[in-house]
Design an enzyme around this catalytic site. Structure first.
Site, PDB file in Angstrom:
ATOM      1  N   ASP A   1     -38.406 -49.045 -77.504  1.00  0.00           N
ATOM      2  CA  ASP A   1     -38.697 -50.634 -77.587  1.00  0.00           C
ATOM      3  C   ASP A   1     -38.483 -51.613 -76.617  1.00  0.00           C
ATOM      4  O   ASP A   1     -38.922 -51.184 -75.611  1.00  0.00           O
ATOM      5  CB  ASP A   1     -38.287 -50.703 -79.227  1.00  0.00           C
ATOM      6  CG  ASP A   1     -38.766 -51.838 -79.767  1.00  0.00           C
ATOM      7  OD1 ASP A   1     -39.735 -52.235 -80.241  1.00  0.00           O
ATOM      8  OD2 ASP A   1     -38.202 -53.049 -79.211  1.00  0.00           O
TER       9      ASP A   1
ATOM     10  N   HIS B   1     -42.130 -46.440 -85.990  1.00  0.00           N
ATOM     11  CA  HIS B   1     -41.578 -47.056 -85.173  1.00  0.00           C
ATOM     12  C   HIS B   1     -39.945 -46.108 -84.575  1.00  0.00           C
ATOM     13  O   HIS B   1     -39.993 -46.444 -83.221  1.00  0.00           O
ATOM     14  CB  HIS B   1     -41.285 -48.247 -85.397  1.00  0.00           C
ATOM     15  CG  HIS B   1     -41.038 -49.139 -84.034  1.00  0.00           C
ATOM     16  ND1 HIS B   1     -42.222 -48.906 -83.210  1.00  0.00           N
ATOM     17  CD2 HIS B   1     -40.585 -50.099 -83.571  1.00  0.00           C
ATOM     18  CE1 HIS B   1     -41.422 -49.539 -81.844  1.00  0.00           C
ATOM     19  NE2 HIS B   1     -40.955 -50.655 -82.610  1.00  0.00           N
TER      20      HIS B   1
ATOM     21  N   TYR C   1     -37.538 -61.792 -76.022  1.00  0.00           N
ATOM     22  CA  TYR C   1     -40.096 -62.451 -76.225  1.00  0.00           C
ATOM     23  C   TYR C   1     -39.763 -63.280 -75.621  1.00  0.00           C
ATOM     24  O   TYR C   1     -40.406 -64.214 -75.791  1.00  0.00           O
ATOM     25  CB  TYR C   1     -39.631 -62.451 -77.830  1.00  0.00           C
ATOM     26  CG  TYR C   1     -38.838 -60.971 -78.547  1.00  0.00           C
ATOM     27  CD1 TYR C   1     -40.449 -60.350 -78.639  1.00  0.00           C
ATOM     28  CD2 TYR C   1     -37.545 -60.307 -79.246  1.00  0.00           C
ATOM     29  CE1 TYR C   1     -40.152 -59.116 -79.361  1.00  0.00           C
ATOM     30  CE2 TYR C   1     -37.866 -59.369 -79.561  1.00  0.00           C
ATOM     31  CZ  TYR C   1     -39.229 -58.136 -79.727  1.00  0.00           C
ATOM     32  OH  TYR C   1     -38.648 -57.016 -80.156  1.00  0.00           O
TER      33      TYR C   1
END
Length: 318
Positions: free
Chosen positions: A101, A294, A231
């Site tokens: 990730d 995931h 982010y």
């Protein structure tokens, strides 16, 4: 050698917590969102028992590592600087680097910026894409997926933190780590992503309530801002990585992904990683698709551990 030890080291101007076990060639394990070193608990002991020195840091902004206040302190330059400082502290010129990730994105850029420090890399869940010269990533995601997209909502400082606060920390962790949907994480108009995500009534067999509580306790101590700042630096990353546009990844790579990962089919990720563009960007590439979601290193930890070990075995100590 049979126990995981913990310490904090100074690197790149911050203190970073690491968990480590074993002796031998160095293997770095880089976690994702919203995780900590503990996400690699299965791989740490497995690889240590097979003759490797395994080190799993809490990334900056996570766990027991420092969390600088400004989102501008969370660029790939900063994360890569943290890892290079960690290698220097450990006295190692090279390491095997495994990322998942967010950790995979960092591992890709570590290989891109400083390939001489990476012996080989194994990345899970997040593929490498060349920089788009025409659109900043954050802005592009908002235009493509709208305000309901989780990364869109993470852009504004404080927004996600306020909505996460509607729930206890354990519920927030469950909403993310136990995701099984395969479409994009997009909330309906007017809804926040944390409200849209479901809280499973039953746990899957690969994780326990006690293990989930480890994450919840740590995020209750640290908060989510440091993790979310990754982010918020996406557009700054776009500006800083311009010199590497068009560059190839010049280290051997194994890429693993779950066939039920978020957006794997509807976003064309399957076609991309099976196609020529991905392989042209990474000339020495092996792709493995597993029947999972995931958080593969936890859900399919036996398979992932064996896949990592098989790849590492291709590079015997010199």
């Amino acid at each position: 050698m049979n126990e995981v030890s913990h310490r904090r080291i100074k690197t790149n101007g911050i203190w970073v917590h690491i968990a480590e076990q074993g002796r031998g060639p160095l293997v770095l394990l880089l976690h994702g969102f919203p995780e900590i070193w503990y996400s690699w608990r299965h791989q740490i002991s497995f690889l240590a028992n097979h003759g490797y020195h395994v080190v799993a840091p809490d990334l900056r902004g996570y766990g027991d590592s420092d969390s600088p206040l400004s989102p501008s302190s969370y660029t790939f330059m900063h994360y890569v600087g943290d890892i290079i400082g960690l290698l220097d502290h450990l006295g190692e010129q090279q390491a095997f680097v495994v990322g998942h990730d967010v950790g995979a994105a960092i591992a890709w850029h570590l290989s891109l910026f400083t390939p001489e420090r990476v012996k080989a890399s194994i990345n899970l869940g997040v593929a490498y894409f060349d920089r788009n010269p025409n659109a900043k990533l954050g802005e592009s995601l908002i235009r493509t997926f709208g305000d309901g997209f989780y990364i869109s909502q993470f852009q504004e400082p404080g927004r996600a933190e306020r909505t996460f606060a509607r729930y206890d920390y354990l519920t927030v962790i469950k909403k993310f780590l136990l995701i099984t949907q395969t479409d994009n994480l997009i909330a309906p108009p007017g809804m926040e992503i944390i409200d849209y995500l479901e809280t499973p009534s039953r746990l899957p067999p690969w994780i326990t309530e006690e293990e989930l509580q480890v994450y919840a306790d740590k995020f209750q101590e640290s908060g989510f801002t440091g993790a979310l700042n990754y982010y918020r630096a996406l557009d700054l990353n776009w500006e800083l990585t311009a010199p590497w546009q068009g560059s190839k990844i010049r280290v051997p790579v194994k890429f693993m992904v779950g066939e039920n990962d978020i957006g794997f089919d509807i976003n064309g990720i399957r076609q991309y990683i099976e196609g020529n563009v991905f392989r042209n960007l990474i000339p020495d590439l092996e792709v493995v698709m597993l029947d999972g979601h995931h958080y593969l290193q936890q859900e399919k930890h036996h398979q992932v551990s064996e896949e990592i070990l098989t790849f590492l075995a291709k590079f015997p100590p010199e």
